[in-house]
Design a protein around this motif. Structure first.
Motif, PDB file in Angstrom:
ATOM      1  N   GLN A   7      43.652  47.476  41.753  1.00 45.08           N
ATOM      2  CA  GLN A   7      42.325  47.148  41.210  1.00 45.08           C
ATOM      3  C   GLN A   7      42.373  45.771  40.560  1.00 45.08           C
ATOM      4  N   PRO A   8      41.256  45.048  40.519  1.00 45.19           N
ATOM      5  CA  PRO A   8      41.260  43.774  39.787  1.00 45.19           C
ATOM      6  C   PRO A   8      41.473  44.054  38.295  1.00 45.19           C
ATOM      7  N   ALA A   9      41.948  43.059  37.571  1.00 45.92           N
ATOM      8  CA  ALA A   9      42.170  43.211  36.126  1.00 45.92           C
ATOM      9  C   ALA A   9      40.838  43.482  35.427  1.00 45.92           C
ATOM     10  N   GLU A  10      40.887  44.126  34.270  1.00 45.19           N
ATOM     11  CA  GLU A  10      39.702  44.459  33.480  1.00 45.19           C
ATOM     12  C   GLU A  10      38.935  43.182  33.134  1.00 45.19           C
ATOM     13  N   GLY A  11      37.652  43.133  33.446  1.00 47.78           N
ATOM     14  CA  GLY A  11      36.826  41.963  33.132  1.00 47.78           C
ATOM     15  C   GLY A  11      36.885  40.860  34.168  1.00 47.78           C
ATOM     16  N   THR A  13      36.024  41.107  37.439  1.00 44.35           N
ATOM     17  CA  THR A  13      34.871  41.159  38.340  1.00 44.35           C
ATOM     18  C   THR A  13      33.608  41.413  37.542  1.00 44.35           C
ATOM     19  N   HIS A  14      32.513  40.844  38.025  1.00 46.01           N
ATOM     20  CA  HIS A  14      31.249  40.970  37.289  1.00 46.01           C
ATOM     21  C   HIS A  14      30.261  41.867  38.008  1.00 46.01           C
ATOM     22  N   ASN A  15      29.991  41.552  39.283  1.00 43.58           N
ATOM     23  CA  ASN A  15      28.871  42.184  39.959  1.00 43.58           C
ATOM     24  C   ASN A  15      29.335  43.261  40.927  1.00 43.58           C
ATOM     25  N   GLN A  16      28.941  44.489  40.660  1.00 43.61           N
ATOM     26  CA  GLN A  16      29.335  45.590  41.522  1.00 43.61           C
ATOM     27  C   GLN A  16      28.132  46.145  42.284  1.00 43.61           C
TER      28      GLN A  16
END
Length: 150
Positions: A7-11, A13-16
């Motif tokens: 998974q990407p690191a916390e924070g 990615t912005h838009n899901q």
């Protein structure tokens, strides 16, 4: 940890959300979730503040009243007790004029000053101002002073 649960690191990615207007297969193609026609479907649409969907807005329905007198003079009020305080603090001895008001931040050099009658004046002062109330003038003269109108 393995490739199936990366998974990407916390924070990071912005838009899901689902991307709009990227073909029918995406499920959000065609009208791109804007529906058919109308102002809200157009590009560049922004709702005006107070817009009520074409109904007469509240701000225009309510009656207006009163007026603003463009010739009104705004006086800066200075009370007698303020003058007495200046005397008590030793800032004034015998005369009070515009330079004293400006120095003590009671008025700026461009304001017009009116002496008001709150409090009592014990000191004998020569007070210079643009206007005086009747009670203020009487109190200054009762204390042995002089009220000079500019």
């Amino acid at each position: 940890m393995n490739l199936s649960n990366l998974q990407p690191a916390e924070g990071a990615t912005h838009n899901q959300n689902k991307r709009l207007g990227r073909g029918e297969g995406s499920g959000k193609g065609g009208t791109a979730a804007r529906g058919h026609k109308g102002a809200k479907s157009r590009s560049g649409y922004s709702k005006k503040i107070g817009f009520e969907g074409g109904q007469m807005p509240l701000q225009r329905r309510v009656p207006k009243f009163g007026f603003k007198n463009i010739n009104r003079k705004e006086y800066e009020g200075v009370n007698l007790d303020t003058l007495q305080l200046l005397v008590d603090n030793g800032m004034v001895t015998d005369t009070v004029d515009m330079s004293v008001y400006v120095a003590n931040r009671l008025a700026t050099k461009n304001e017009i000053v009116k002496i008001l009658g709150r409090g009592e004046l014990k000191a004998k002062l020569k007070v210079t101002a643009h206007k005086f109330t009747a009670t203020a003038k009487a109190a200054i003269e009762a204390a042995g002073g002089e009220a000079v109108t500019l």
